[in-house]
Design an enzyme around this catalytic site. Sequence first.
Site, short mmCIF file in Angstrom:
data_model
loop_
_atom_site.label_atom_id
_atom_site.label_comp_id
_atom_site.label_asym_id
_atom_site.label_seq_id
_atom_site.Cartn_x
_atom_site.Cartn_y
_atom_site.Cartn_z
N GLN A 150 -54.38 -1.57 28.23
CA GLN A 150 -54.58 -2.86 28.24
C GLN A 150 -56.29 -2.84 28.25
OE1 GLN A 150 -52.76 -4.80 31.36
NE2 GLN A 150 -53.77 -6.70 31.10
N SER A 188 -52.31 4.33 30.58
CA SER A 188 -51.66 3.41 31.23
C SER A 188 -50.43 3.02 30.64
CB SER A 188 -52.44 2.26 31.91
OG SER A 188 -51.89 1.49 32.55
N LEU A 189 -50.56 1.98 29.98
CA LEU A 189 -49.49 1.34 29.06
C LEU A 189 -49.26 2.15 27.78
CD1 LEU A 189 -49.53 -0.45 26.19
CD2 LEU A 189 -50.99 -1.83 27.73
N ARG A 193 -42.77 -5.09 31.31
CA ARG A 193 -43.64 -4.62 32.36
C ARG A 193 -44.91 -5.39 32.51
NH1 ARG A 193 -48.44 -1.34 31.54
NH2 ARG A 193 -48.51 0.71 32.93
N HIS A 224 -52.44 -0.27 39.28
CA HIS A 224 -52.70 0.92 39.70
C HIS A 224 -52.96 1.16 41.11
CE1 HIS A 224 -52.18 2.36 35.47
NE2 HIS A 224 -52.80 1.68 35.37
N GLN A 233 -46.66 5.32 37.98
CA GLN A 233 -47.82 4.95 37.23
C GLN A 233 -48.47 3.53 37.65
OE1 GLN A 233 -48.43 3.18 33.43
NE2 GLN A 233 -48.78 5.26 32.53
#
Length: 314
Positions: free
Chosen positions: A12, A102-103, A127, A207, A256
């Site tokens: 992102q 991340s994603l 998500r 996070h 995560q």
Amino acid sequence: MVKKTAYLFPGQGAQYVGMGKDLYDNSPEAKKIFDEADNALPDVGIKRLCFNGPLEALTQTANSQVCILVASIAALEVLLTAQRARATNDNVVAASYAAGLSLGELTALVAAKSIEFKDAVRLVRMRGELMEEASIKNPGGMASIIGLEPQILKDICAETGPEIANLNCPGQIVVSGRKEAVARCMAVAVEKGAKKAIPLKVSGAFHSSLMREAAEKFNSELEKVTFSPPSIKVISNVTADEETLPEDIKVNLVRQLYSPVRWEESVRKMAGYGVEVFFEIGPGKVLKGLLRRIDSNLKVYSIEKTEDLGVCRI
């Protein structure tokens, strides 16, 4: 001789209006990906958001994450098509590893055939919605701290309240937490020698422990989706190592959301396994910049538009 390579996928923040449009206009494979995504989420309008925005809507967490996933997989399909067309050439790239920020880890799992694309589209949309919901319920922020050693910043976080969110590259660490805690951390970090402390334009404290409720709900969604062992090695953000068992992959995808992204370690792990060439696949060039700071000897190519395909011959 074919060099060992890895595919990297952005997270992102990489979004911009117009991403993927060049690929859609010039590649049947990319067009198919965008069309499949719109069919999977007909109420979202992924093509419209990616190509036309507006930026405010595209930047919303629920939208940006799934749009980045789709644009990245479209770019991957264009790259794979180019590779297949050159299959008789000894210099064709064959990835051994994949990782994502991340994603981007979910995108890497699609690339590794661990999860079906249509399932990933729905899962990443959920998500993003859950993370957005958590951000409203538990407002927070993030900041990039430049020029401090990890242990020094960990001590500052213990004193001021936020958490380490991303260990991106040498000298660049992101903290996450409640806005007032992040502000205190930034001030103390500068007092203790940080070169810069930059607030990030994000909607929440990703996070960090403020995402635990979102993680619990995301776990329930993950249980509805079938994962397979990856066809290539995927490096987990949480462990900074290869994960092969579907159940472990799911556990790490949940963790995560509230755990640090160990990106520098992940890159060094792949380099240690002999990866010499990295392909950043999807919008933006953030990962290329991070890799150059991690190890300037690594070769990194960005695959974002049709004109980038010339780098497939290495």
